[in-house]
Design an enzyme around this catalytic site. Sequence first.
Site, PDB file in Angstrom:
ATOM      1  N   HIS A  75      -9.549   3.877  -5.748  1.00  0.00           N
ATOM      2  CA  HIS A  75      -9.397   5.222  -5.201  1.00  0.00           C
ATOM      3  C   HIS A  75      -8.263   5.932  -5.922  1.00  0.00           C
ATOM      4  O   HIS A  75      -7.128   5.454  -5.933  1.00  0.00           O
ATOM      5  CB  HIS A  75      -9.071   5.158  -3.701  1.00  0.00           C
ATOM      6  CG  HIS A  75     -10.240   4.777  -2.852  1.00  0.00           C
ATOM      7  ND1 HIS A  75     -10.248   4.921  -1.493  1.00  0.00           N
ATOM      8  CD2 HIS A  75     -11.451   4.260  -3.180  1.00  0.00           C
ATOM      9  CE1 HIS A  75     -11.409   4.506  -1.001  1.00  0.00           C
ATOM     10  NE2 HIS A  75     -12.147   4.095  -2.015  1.00  0.00           N
ATOM     11  N   TYR A 204      -8.004  11.099   6.449  1.00  0.00           N
ATOM     12  CA  TYR A 204      -7.167  11.051   7.639  1.00  0.00           C
ATOM     13  C   TYR A 204      -7.323  12.406   8.335  1.00  0.00           C
ATOM     14  O   TYR A 204      -7.004  13.440   7.746  1.00  0.00           O
ATOM     15  CB  TYR A 204      -5.707  10.832   7.280  1.00  0.00           C
ATOM     16  CG  TYR A 204      -5.386   9.449   6.751  1.00  0.00           C
ATOM     17  CD1 TYR A 204      -4.844   8.480   7.598  1.00  0.00           C
ATOM     18  CD2 TYR A 204      -5.602   9.111   5.416  1.00  0.00           C
ATOM     19  CE1 TYR A 204      -4.534   7.216   7.131  1.00  0.00           C
ATOM     20  CE2 TYR A 204      -5.301   7.852   4.931  1.00  0.00           C
ATOM     21  CZ  TYR A 204      -4.767   6.904   5.797  1.00  0.00           C
ATOM     22  OH  TYR A 204      -4.469   5.654   5.320  1.00  0.00           O
ATOM     23  N   PRO A 296      -1.176   1.004  11.579  1.00  0.00           N
ATOM     24  CA  PRO A 296      -2.034   0.973  10.383  1.00  0.00           C
ATOM     25  C   PRO A 296      -2.198   2.309   9.681  1.00  0.00           C
ATOM     26  O   PRO A 296      -2.847   2.369   8.636  1.00  0.00           O
ATOM     27  CB  PRO A 296      -3.379   0.489  10.945  1.00  0.00           C
ATOM     28  CG  PRO A 296      -3.355   0.905  12.386  1.00  0.00           C
ATOM     29  CD  PRO A 296      -1.936   0.799  12.825  1.00  0.00           C
ATOM     30  N   LYS A 300      -0.082  -0.100   5.314  1.00  0.00           N
ATOM     31  CA  LYS A 300       1.035  -0.859   4.760  1.00  0.00           C
ATOM     32  C   LYS A 300       1.124  -2.310   5.240  1.00  0.00           C
ATOM     33  O   LYS A 300       1.878  -3.098   4.666  1.00  0.00           O
ATOM     34  CB  LYS A 300       2.365  -0.159   5.094  1.00  0.00           C
ATOM     35  CG  LYS A 300       2.557   1.147   4.370  1.00  0.00           C
ATOM     36  CD  LYS A 300       2.679   0.933   2.885  1.00  0.00           C
ATOM     37  CE  LYS A 300       2.577   2.228   2.108  1.00  0.00           C
ATOM     38  NZ  LYS A 300       1.698   2.167   0.969  1.00  0.00           N
ATOM     39  N   TYR A 394       2.184   6.032  -0.788  1.00  0.00           N
ATOM     40  CA  TYR A 394       0.854   5.505  -0.492  1.00  0.00           C
ATOM     41  C   TYR A 394       0.416   4.452  -1.507  1.00  0.00           C
ATOM     42  O   TYR A 394      -0.163   3.424  -1.131  1.00  0.00           O
ATOM     43  CB  TYR A 394      -0.164   6.653  -0.453  1.00  0.00           C
ATOM     44  CG  TYR A 394      -1.432   6.293   0.301  1.00  0.00           C
ATOM     45  CD1 TYR A 394      -1.480   6.406   1.688  1.00  0.00           C
ATOM     46  CD2 TYR A 394      -2.563   5.848  -0.362  1.00  0.00           C
ATOM     47  CE1 TYR A 394      -2.629   6.076   2.389  1.00  0.00           C
ATOM     48  CE2 TYR A 394      -3.714   5.512   0.327  1.00  0.00           C
ATOM     49  CZ  TYR A 394      -3.747   5.624   1.704  1.00  0.00           C
ATOM     50  OH  TYR A 394      -4.880   5.277   2.397  1.00  0.00           O
TER      51      TYR A 394
END
Length: 403
Positions: A75, A204, A296, A300, A394
Amino acid sequence: MKHLTTQVAIIGAGPSGLLLGQLLAKQGVDNVILERVNGEYVLSRIRAGILEQGFVDLVREAGVAERMDREGHVHEGVEFSIENERYRIDLKALTAGKTVMCYGQTEITADLMNARQAAGLPTYYEASNVQLHDVASNEPYVTFSFENEEYRLDCQYIAGCDGFHGVSRKTIPSDLKKEHERVYPFGWLGLLSDTPPVHDELIYAKHSRGFALASQRSETRSRYYLQVPLTDKVEDWSDEAFWDELKKRLPEEVAQNLVTGPSIEKSIAPLRSFVCEPMQYGRLFLVGDAAHIVPPTGAKGLNLAASDVATLYKVLTRAINDGDEACVQQYSEICLRRVWHGERFSWWMTNMMHDFGDVSTYGTDSHTFSRFMDSEFSYYLTSESGKAVIAEQYVGLPYEDPK
């Protein structure tokens, strides 16, 4: 009682313990893994699927990356939806080429199990009554029961990879450890299905009805989450009710493309932040969930465990192969620096993306807190410098090598 000897006793055969064992074995360090459940149960745990760049590189270093590199989905970005308005974070462009990989924790665990079995490395599944002894001395040992026999395992070091409820952290005297915890006032209802992902990158979604996450495990298997009250039970949610609610929280143009189907697995996970300091006591080292848990939201949990493994295998290799036993004293300090960064990022993402309802948060009323979070969004998702901060966190901060 049967007597065994090894250099490193690893408690727990999840991905952390298996990865540590594989890396140590490649350095010629003997290790034995003890696991309280059977291998099938370990593989039944549905967990994370987004691997940081550092974790991907570590799996390659361990020599267990063939299937991951073949089947994993790289990704290059991640998307945020705020009340149907979409923002994409270009991870690769903002981090000088770093990315994340979608490859399920179950798949990583299976690959590591197969590699360990092929190498003939000893693993005792369904080991019961595991107890750690004399961990503050130079001669620690572990006792356990296996197939109606009692065992004593003498070792030089012990790695506690046995999770939050395991025996390892409980072995550290309470007056020598400090535990930090925050429990969030909601949970995540997760659904796994053999349906194609609704989008090629994670989404998200912050919505007035609550948070949602569109994730995936492969090109044909999807993982979705909904924020739900802690009072909800899985039985309260039929598959149809889940899909209907998910469609309402995702961006409209995305929801139109959602392919639904029967759930393979459905569960509700409470969210909390937790850190135990220090992460070592004598010759015992805590790894992963045994030492820290993150909500979550920031992806991480497994990745922080991997960075613990990276640090531990390096200091243990130096201590055992080079005789530099003093270097192990760096373990907790190095790990905790990265752990707290991961905790902060996960805490921040959770605060930004979730609806806290009428719960007072950090001394402010819910309306004031919501306004603060709106301000966060307006900066981090619309400015290049703000998006770069999210991207750097991220994809994962660099691993720190011991001195």
